[in-house]
Design an enzyme around this catalytic site. Structure first.
Site, short mmCIF file in Angstrom:
data_model
loop_
_atom_site.label_atom_id
_atom_site.label_comp_id
_atom_site.label_asym_id
_atom_site.label_seq_id
_atom_site.Cartn_x
_atom_site.Cartn_y
_atom_site.Cartn_z
N GLY B 462 0.81 -1.20 0.00
CA GLY B 462 0.00 0.00 0.00
C GLY B 462 0.84 1.25 0.00
O GLY B 462 0.34 2.36 -0.07
N THR B 463 2.16 1.05 0.06
CA THR B 463 3.06 2.18 0.16
C THR B 463 3.20 2.92 -1.16
O THR B 463 3.49 4.10 -1.18
CB THR B 463 4.44 1.67 0.57
OG1 THR B 463 4.80 0.61 -0.32
CG2 THR B 463 4.42 1.14 1.98
N GLY B 504 12.54 -0.50 1.72
CA GLY B 504 11.96 -0.93 0.46
C GLY B 504 12.27 0.01 -0.70
O GLY B 504 12.90 -0.38 -1.69
N ALA B 505 11.87 1.28 -0.57
CA ALA B 505 12.01 2.22 -1.69
C ALA B 505 13.47 2.34 -2.11
O ALA B 505 13.78 2.28 -3.30
CB ALA B 505 11.44 3.58 -1.30
N PRO B 602 5.62 12.95 -4.20
CA PRO B 602 5.05 13.69 -3.07
C PRO B 602 3.62 13.27 -2.73
O PRO B 602 3.20 13.37 -1.58
CB PRO B 602 5.08 15.15 -3.54
CG PRO B 602 6.14 15.20 -4.58
CD PRO B 602 6.13 13.84 -5.25
N GLN B 608 1.68 8.53 3.03
CA GLN B 608 2.44 7.68 3.94
C GLN B 608 2.66 8.39 5.28
O GLN B 608 2.53 7.79 6.34
CB GLN B 608 3.81 7.36 3.33
CG GLN B 608 3.77 6.26 2.32
CD GLN B 608 3.82 4.93 3.02
OE1 GLN B 608 2.81 4.42 3.47
NE2 GLN B 608 4.99 4.35 3.14
N LYS B 671 15.71 7.84 1.43
CA LYS B 671 15.85 7.39 2.82
C LYS B 671 14.68 6.53 3.32
O LYS B 671 14.80 5.85 4.32
CB LYS B 671 16.00 8.60 3.74
CG LYS B 671 17.38 9.28 3.64
CD LYS B 671 17.50 10.37 4.67
CE LYS B 671 18.91 10.92 4.77
NZ LYS B 671 18.96 12.02 5.76
N GLU B 675 8.33 4.41 8.02
CA GLU B 675 8.39 4.33 9.48
C GLU B 675 8.41 5.71 10.15
O GLU B 675 7.81 5.90 11.20
CB GLU B 675 9.66 3.57 9.91
CG GLU B 675 9.92 2.27 9.16
CD GLU B 675 9.17 1.08 9.73
OE1 GLU B 675 8.28 1.28 10.57
OE2 GLU B 675 9.46 -0.06 9.32
#
Lengths: 493, 708
Positions: B462-463, B504-505, B602, B608, B671, B675
């Protein structure tokens, strides 16, 4: 109905469905497993999360009225003769999106996507129902949907955008032909215009509410029963009362307001009779559960579930309402409760009607819970007061607080009914407190003494919703809150 | 080259949006597989002891039942194969309430659910350790070396002699991830190979754990998970339900679907553990920190250790010469805790940033100024230079955007009618890392139409992974974004890192970028031509008349990344309204300023951050799981009782990103933002509640009863 087995017939999206599955099967399981419509998601099976929200259309006053409902708590029996709409029933061909779907994408209203369809259906339902088409009400329409990813803000923006566009064209007020506008604006597909005719025809074939046997398990909206014992209900022989037209009316007589037992909370909300009597109806009822549950939950269901903290029960207790059973026996609602989940009702009795005196003058409802919305109360309370001056109602309406205050201080309470939930094993009519208030002036002393009596009448326990001591304190604060709200009466501590 | 960059950094709609709003994105249970049977798990009703007898005869006779599987007849599995939390039906021993003790497989879901109720179990109960307050004293040093004590200087003496100091204990409750999609699996065997449709944040991790536990070779297990209905850590490591689905499918020799119910989610897939954090802080009169001790006590499972790293923020946030970070843990009869959004940092920052606020108030120094006075020039925990550190900018820009200057240092100075209004601030951090990831890029050409397929075993819970990878590839290949296909969520694809810990990214996008650079290099080399201006891969396919071409990379973090300390930072500002009569708190306004390197999109990034903020507000005000200390079960086991925030609970939220270019941790300067959004949020709210009411709440959540 043949040999205890019954046929359910309804329109699912664009096609007519006939099914001989157990009538207690939930609509959610039916659409996913029997129709392979996987857009409707299983989030909790308890009506709490809204991931399985569908639209349910039925003929009412010569038009098709749609409401959002949680399909996990809806027995197939309650779909009988209706139009059931899943997301597949609003999707457009060739990767085009409906207006609601498009703004949800544009505003980033979807992340993991598991809750998304529920939000899409709730918002779509909003444009089909009779709610005022304001931004505020659009956001309220998704109060029964939980999202764990987006933090809601993007979805709220989507709700605002699509309602803003609607009112730019049609004005904020609800129009008579919401459905036509919705079709024109691409909120629902064209085939919706043919549903009415199909439903009329269907109604002739399915005009009896479904009865599967004669064993006395009565099911209304199903919003409590399907949470409490889903395994049993699928195969149970149940008398489904939700669609019994004889049980869904709101009528005004000379002395009373009479309500059919299967009237839903939403039915109350949109009723002109109730709105006239209770100027704060929306403010109070939006604290009760969520839109889809209000669309399904019946008054009688709330009463017989006998939750010590049932919002509607506490509401009607303060109206000194009485209930009439199917055998015409009538008792005050306050006498229905014998002990925790124990009712003064025989197995074969079900509630047919609720009635209360219509000379309601000052009424207020307060509720505190851990999460403001979509929560079970820690403590709730309602009050109904009639005061001396016979012309008072016209002269000092609820909202004119300054004048009401000046007047309240030398005014005598003629009649009083107070109720509270979450403070005893049963939803409590505060008999002694109510009696005490009658004949008293509205004053610090009266409120202080009444609060002392309240404390002697209640017996809260400590549980997940708060400690006993906290609940006592809360009820005290909320009781004072009634007078602040109704008369802007601030006690001097 | 620069004029070609047009997708990365743009606020684009997510490319999987259409599938999600139309309900056509497929989650684990949405695959229509012929002849599927249904499994329903049944669970232990005691928290400790063993099963004496288990009578399944009635269940076996019930309509539609194909098999009842318990420890008596379950196949032998490798219990240390990487599945978290045990409960694999390998023994009669019970280690926590709600441990799986068996499953019924039937023709339909309803039949399986019905029959599961017919199983009769008798237990021999032993004393269960479920009351943290009672067993806290038995806590010992964790086995995990990363959780061993870290200290420098002399905290004890400094603290003892300090004139300005605070010592306080901060409590956070058990919380549950509760993603909207409950954990579910469809298992399909073909000979010795099994395909598992199962939400998996770490695709290859799930594959390896399943293979090892089922005693199979990894290549015989395939995980399929293109869309995940949220995870927040609970679908990072895998739990017994994945394996039991495979076992059931093997036993009945048919595909089997096993979905946990919402209630079962509360004791099946880990949780955020209850933490008791003691903070000691000392400072000079003018606000220079001299000592910081952050001591955490928590619980873990009988069958495994997991300790949330609550002290992580305290290691890197402030320049303090004397520091002590320590952990103690007590094994209890509660399911194994696990990573939960902002693991350690969200809960740890509540303690640290509340304490900073307390000490600032004691010193009568503005809490922002106090933080600025204690900015470390390099990472105090290891002496490495920062690759970048945006915390000062975050605090300053946030203060401006929020209107911090209106805040009064003394509490209860801002009443409005029946409400007390308060402002609070708190900062946070989360490490930035790239992990090894492989990726394949394929190019196909049909006339002038060049398309690309990007393939790797990444995941999207979902990110927005699908979207950012399409953006990255489009720019790197010189193709429009709608010509990029992204295939992820399948262990048959090149192995990749997971969508966990905000890696992940950075891991996925750098691998995809490397693959696209490599395929361009290879196409240029293949042409044998030389160019003044480097052509794109798309141009090369056309000019060289190539119809199909592909390449694969294995991307690693830059060699020098380790020489620096790389973190995201944020500053959170909360305005709360506290009802003076009922004690109900509403966060009316929230501003979160984040410095997290390159923001790829963005639009998805804002979502997020807002989502993380709302998690933090839930942590601050509503989320709490209550364990019945008599039985060891959770009393809060539905959305009606376990209060995740609902949409009307929260006012406005404004995320702001600091423009930060930092290519030290990875080439693309990413980065990660999954979280950081939750870190520091609960503290900002608690600090605002203090500013509003004068009441310092050190035990989350801040429910009305704590304020009246």
């Amino acid at each position: 109905m043949v040999n205890g087995k019954s046929m359910v017939k309804f329109i699912l999206n664009n096609k007519t469905i006939e099914s001989d599955l157990p009538a207690g099967t939930t609509v959610l399981d039916f659409v996913r497993y029997h129709e392979n419509l996987k857009g409707t998601k299983i989030g909790c099976r308890e009506g709490d999360c809204g991931a399985c929200t569908i639209l349910v259309g039925e003929i009412n006053d010569d038009s098709v009225k749609y409401r959002s409902m949680t399909s996990c708590l809806m027995p197939l029996a309650n779909a009988n003769g209706k139009h059931i709409v899943t997301v597949e029933g609003i999707n457009r061909p060739n990767n085009e999106l409906t207006e609601v779907q498009r703004v949800m994408v544009d505003e980033s209203g979807t992340q993991c996507g598991f809750c998304t369809v529920g939000f899409v259906m709730s918002l779509t339902g909003f444009f089909l129902d009779e709610t005022e088409k304001s931004c505020e009400m659009a956001i309220s329409s998704i109060d029964g949907n939980i999202c764990r990813c987006t933090g809601y803000k993007s979805i709220e923006r989507a709700a605002k955008r699509v309602s803003g566009r609607w009112s730019a064209v049609s004005g904020q007020k609800n129009s008579e032909n919401n459905l036509d506008v919705a079709i024109k604006k691409g909120i629902v597909p064209n085939y919706f215009s043919e549903i009415k005719e199909k439903l009329v025809q269907l109604k002739q074939e399915t005009n009896r509410p479904l009865t599967t046997d004669h064993r006395p398990l009565f099911v209304g909206g199903g919003t409590d029963l399907y949470v409490q014992r889903p395994e049993e209900l699928i195969y149970a022989s149940a008398e489904n009362l939700f669609d019994d037209a004889d049980l869904r009316f709101i009528e005004e007589t000379n002395e009373f307001i009479e309500l059919g037992a299967s009237v839903t909370v939403t039915d109350l909300l949109v009723s002109p009779v109730m709105q006239k009597l209770f100027p704060n109806l929306y403010k109070h009822l939006k604290l009760v559960s969520s839109t889809p549950i209000r669309n399904m939950a019946t008054l009688a269901g709330n009463f017989v579930n006998a939750s010590p903290i049932g919002d509607m029960t506490v509401w009607f207790l303060a109206l000194n309402a009485s209930i009439v059973f199917n055998n015409n026996r009538e008792i005050p609602l306050s006498e229905l409760y014998l002990g925790y989940k124990t009712l003064a009702k025989s197995e074969n009795e079900f509630i047919k009607m609720i009635r209360f005196r219509k000379d309601v003058q000052h009424f207020n409802f307060e509720k505190v819970c851990k999460r403001t919305f979509l929560d079970i109360a820690s403590v709730n309370t309602a009050i109904s007061l009639r005061v001396s001056s016979p012309t008072v109602k016209e002269e000092f309406p609820n909202h004119d607080k300054a004048r009401a205050h000046a007047w309240a201080t030398d005014t005598v309470i003629v009649d009083a009914h107070v109720s509270a939930g979450g403070v005893a094993p049963i939803p409590l009519y505060l008999k002694k407190t109510s009696e005490f208030l009658r004949g008293k002036e509205i004053s610090d002393e009266t409120i202080f003494e009444a609060n002392e009596i309240i404390q002697s009448e209640i017996s809260p326990i400590s549980d997940v919703r708060g400690s006993a001591e906290y609940k006592r304190l809360l009820l005290r604060q909320l009781f004072i809150g009634h007078f602040v709200e109704l008369f802007d009466f601030k006690p001097r501590n | 080259m620069n004029e070609r960059i047009k997708n990365v950094g743009q606020a684009m709609n997510r490319i999987d949006g259409l599938l999600k709003v139309t309900g056509t994105a497929t989650y684990a249970t949405d695959y229509a597989i012929k002849n599927t049977a249904y499994a329903v798990i049944f669970k232990s009703a005691i928290a400790a002891g063993k099963i004496i007898d288990l009578d399944t005869s009635e269940a076996e006779k019930a309509a539609g039942v194909l098999a009842v599987i318990t420890h008596k007849n379950a196949p032998k599995l490798n219990a240390s194969g990487g599945i978290r939390g045990g409960a694999l039906l390998q023994s009669p021993n019970i280690e926590f309430h709600g441990q799986h003790i068996g499953l019924v497989v039937a023709e339909t879901f309803e039949q399986a659910r019905y029959a599961a109720r017919l199983v009769k179990v008798s237990y021999e109960k032993t004393d269960a350790k479920v009351d943290f307050e009672k067993h806290e004293k038995e806590a010992v040093t964790p086995k995990d070396k990363d959780r061993a004590e870290a200290s420098r200087g002399d905290v004890e003496t400094t603290f003892r002699n300090a004139e300005y100091k605070i010592e306080a204990v901060y409590d956070t409750p058990i919380e549950h991830h509760q993603p909207m999609e409950p954990h579910a699996t469809i298992a399909v065997w073909e000979g010795e190979k099994v395909t598992l449709y199962n939400g998996s944040q770490i695709v290859n991790g799930a594959q390896n754990a399943a293979a090892s536990t089922l005693n199979l070779k990894p290549e015989n297990v395939r995980i399929v998970t293109p869309h995940i209905g949220g995870g927040f850590g609970s679908k990072g490591g895998q739990w017994a339900n994945l394996i039991l689905a495979a076992v059931a499918a093997k036993v009945v020799n048919r595909p089997v679907k096993l979905a946990l119910t919402r209630q079962q989610m509360f004791n099946s897939v880990g949780l955020r553990q209850r933490n008791r954090q003691k903070i000691r802080l000392a400072a000079t009169k003018d606000g220079k920190l001299t000592a910081l001790a952050h001591e955490t006590t928590t619980h873990c499972a009988i069958n495994g250790e997991f300790v949330e790293p609550c002290g992580d923020c305290s290691k890197v946030m402030y320049d303090v010469p004397n520091s002590l970070i320590s952990y103690r843990v007590v094994p209890m009869n509660i399911i194994l805790p696990t990573y939960t959004r902002g693991p350690g940092k969200s809960t740890g920052s509540f303690a640290l940033e509340s304490a900073i606020d307390e000490l600032a108030y004691q010193l009568k120094i503005d809490p922002i100024e106090f933080r600025l006075k204690n900015e470390p020039a390099k990472d105090p925990s290891n002496g490495k230079p920062w690759s970048s550190r945006a915390i000062v900018q975050c605090l300053k820009e946030g203060a401006k955007a929020f209107g911090w200057e209106k805040r009064k240092i003394e509490p209860r100075q801002n009443p409005q009618g029946n409400y007390l209004i308060g402002y609070g601030v708190a900062a946070g951090t989360y490490p930035a890392r790239q992990r090894d990831t492989s990726a394949t890029v394929k190019l196909t050409r049909n006339g002038s139409d060049v398309r690309s397929s990007i393939e790797l075993a990444a995941s999207d819970l979902g990110t927005g992974t699908h979207t950012i990878l399409a953006q990255t590839a489009a720019d790197a290949l010189g193709l429009p974004i709608n010509k990029i296909g992204v295939r992820i969520g399948d262990s048959a694809l090149p192995p990749a890192a997971g969508s966990v810990g905000s890696v992940g990214a950075a891991s996925f996008a750098n691998a995809v970028n490397d693959a696209c650079v490599k395929i361009t290099d290879e196409l240029i080399a293949k042409s044998g031509k030389q160019f003044f201006v480097r052509p794109t891969a798309a141009e090369m396919m056309a000019s060289e008349n190539i119809n199909e071409f592909q390449t694969r990379v294995h991307a690693k973090p830059p060699a020098d990344a380790d020489k620096y300390s790389s973190h995201s930072f944020n500053a959170n500002f909360a305005e709360v309204w506290v009802n003076d009569s009922t004690g109900m708190v509403k966060v009316q306004r929230f501003v979160a300023v984040t410095g997290a390197g390159k923001i790829l999109n963005p639009k998805t990034a804002r979502s997020q951050i807002i989502g993380g903020n709302v998690w933090g507000i839930g942590m601050a005000l509503t989320e709490e799981s209550i364990l019945d200390s008599r039985w060891g079960n959770f009393v809060t086991r539905s959305f009606a009782d376990y209060h995740v925030p609902s949409n009307l609970d929260i006012g406005s939220i404004e995320p702001i990103f600091i423009n930060e270019e930092d290519t030290i941790p990875n080439k693309l300067g990413i980065k990660g933002i999954g979280e950081i959004g939750i870190v520091g949020v609960a503290a900002a709210v608690a600090n605002a509640v203090f500013n509003a009411t004068g009441k310092r709440i050190r035990e989350l959540p801040i429910t009305p009863d704590k304020l009246i």
